[in-house]
Design an enzyme around this catalytic site. Structure first.
Site, PDB file in Angstrom:
ATOM      1  N   GLY A 117      34.720  40.035  23.609  1.00 13.82           N
ATOM      2  CA  GLY A 117      35.685  38.943  23.673  1.00 13.82           C
ATOM      3  C   GLY A 117      35.155  37.825  24.563  1.00 13.82           C
ATOM      4  O   GLY A 117      33.951  37.593  24.653  1.00 13.82           O
TER       5      GLY A 117
ATOM      6  N   ASP B  88      43.003  44.686  30.550  1.00 14.31           N
ATOM      7  CA  ASP B  88      43.500  45.635  31.560  1.00 14.31           C
ATOM      8  C   ASP B  88      44.314  46.778  30.975  1.00 14.31           C
ATOM      9  O   ASP B  88      44.108  47.944  31.319  1.00 14.31           O
ATOM     10  CB  ASP B  88      44.373  44.895  32.596  1.00 14.31           C
TER      11      ASP B  88
ATOM     12  N   HIS C  53      37.311  42.316  36.601  1.00 10.78           N
ATOM     13  CA  HIS C  53      38.620  42.189  37.269  1.00 10.78           C
ATOM     14  C   HIS C  53      38.939  43.561  37.849  1.00 10.78           C
ATOM     15  O   HIS C  53      38.601  44.591  37.263  1.00 10.78           O
ATOM     16  CB  HIS C  53      39.683  41.757  36.261  1.00 10.78           C
TER      17      HIS C  53
END
Length: 342
Positions: A27, A84, A109
């Site tokens: 992505g 996430d 992240h």
């Protein structure tokens, strides 16, 4: 004391030499990291699920694509470039069974590690390399010979080489051209979520809509309200982006400056700051993370309802009509686009 900034001279690609680096997902960040690393001379492979539409795209860019589990098995460094909420399932099914001592897990992240939605074994390095910009900017800056400032963090370091690998990866994607700052997973996660919720996304969009509503409810034309509360926001943000708040104030009229310093603090006052602190507390305690994971597990019902509700706000109809009169504004087709494990 100012944070140390790592630059080109502080990093080497040597820690990645002879290693295979797998990017799981293709992505926004995944494609940028993979292509930048490949062009830096790093051996990169892509891990995707069997039916991913991104397989063809990655292969057309000259990258070898494997099923996720096989890519993890082949790799020494594994970048988990998956949303996430989808990391836990991907990790359990394809990553965890193929991890081995000495491998390195990399994230952009800290959410999954900080909130323990995945808990890696103690014998693998766990690091973060987080460019402070979206993937297309990371890619574009790299192509132009520049880079995007990036963060690195070390969560586990059994191999005693985690920081060198993080800096090497940051160098490979162009981060050290701009500057790399060291943080930790807790700080990156909590500040990132706070910024998104109270200023960048949640705070800004709520402020814009509230201002628009106040003007329209007072009898002003929606077009005027749109120009003043949304359209011109870019001009101010660009000035702040380029030279800070003081620099922005230098460029606006005295009347605007007086309204800024005199009225602004009455709008964003102590009560707003108090609610900001409450939002930060929810992030720090894990309450927000638990609610978000629960929302995902429940099929995004509330999430989708709120998004649809927002799309129906009068500011959207007004904005669409006005933007159609502005050919210089790049049009984005956002319909049907959403982050997915690809």
């Amino acid at each position: 004391m100012p944070a140390k900034i790592y630059t080109e001279k502080d990093a080497s690609l040597a820690p990645l030499k002879g290693k295979t680096c797998a990017v799981i997902g293709f992505g926004s960040q995944g494609h940028a990291h993979a292509l930048n690393l490949k062009e830096s001379g790093v051996n990169v492979i892509i891990g995707l699920y069997a039916g991913s539409k991104s397989r063809k795209v990655a292969e057309e860019r000259g990258l070898k694509v494997y099923d996720t589990g096989e890519a993890v098995k082949l790799a020494d460094v594994i970048f988990v470039a998956v949303p996430d909420t989808k990391i836990p399932a991907c990790y359990k099914a394809d990553i965890e069974p193929n991890l081995a001592k000495g491998k390195t897990l990399l994230f952009s992240h800290g959410f999954a590690i900080h909130y323990k939605t995945v808990v890696p074994p103690a014998d693998v390095n766990v690091i973060m390399v987080a460019p402070k910009g979206p993937g297309h900017i990371v890619r574009r800056q790299f192509i132009e010979g520049k880079g995007v400032p990036s963060l690195i963090a070390i969560h586990q370091n059994p191999g005693k080489d985690a920081k060198k690998i993080a800096l090497a990866w940051a160098k490979g994607i162009g981060g050290t051209r701009a500057g790399v700052f060291e943080t930790d997973f807790k700080e990156e996660t909590e500040t990132d979520l706070f910024g998104e919720q109270v200023v960048l996304c949640g705070g800004a969009s709520a402020l814009v809509k509230a201002g628009f509503e106040v003007l329209v409810e007072a009898g002003y034309q929606p077009e005027m309200a749109y120009f003043e509360c949304l359209h011109e926001l870019k001009l101010i943000v660009d000035l702040m982006f380029e030279s800070g708040i003081a620099g922005m104030r230098f460029s606006i009229s005295e009347t605007a400056k007086w309204g800024d310093v005199k009225v602004g603090p009455k709008i964003i006052d102590a009560s707003v700051k108090k609610r900001m602190k409450a939002a930060l507390k929810d992030i720090q305690t894990g309450k927000f993370a638990k609610e978000w994971v629960k929302e995902y597990e429940g099929g995004y019902k509330e999430f989708n309802r709120l998004l649809k509700e927002g799309e129906k706000h009068p500011i959207e109809k007004t904005g669409a009509r006005l933007r159609s009169l502005m050919p210089w504004i790049k049009k984005r087709d956002t319909k049907g686009q959403q982050a997915s494990y690809e």
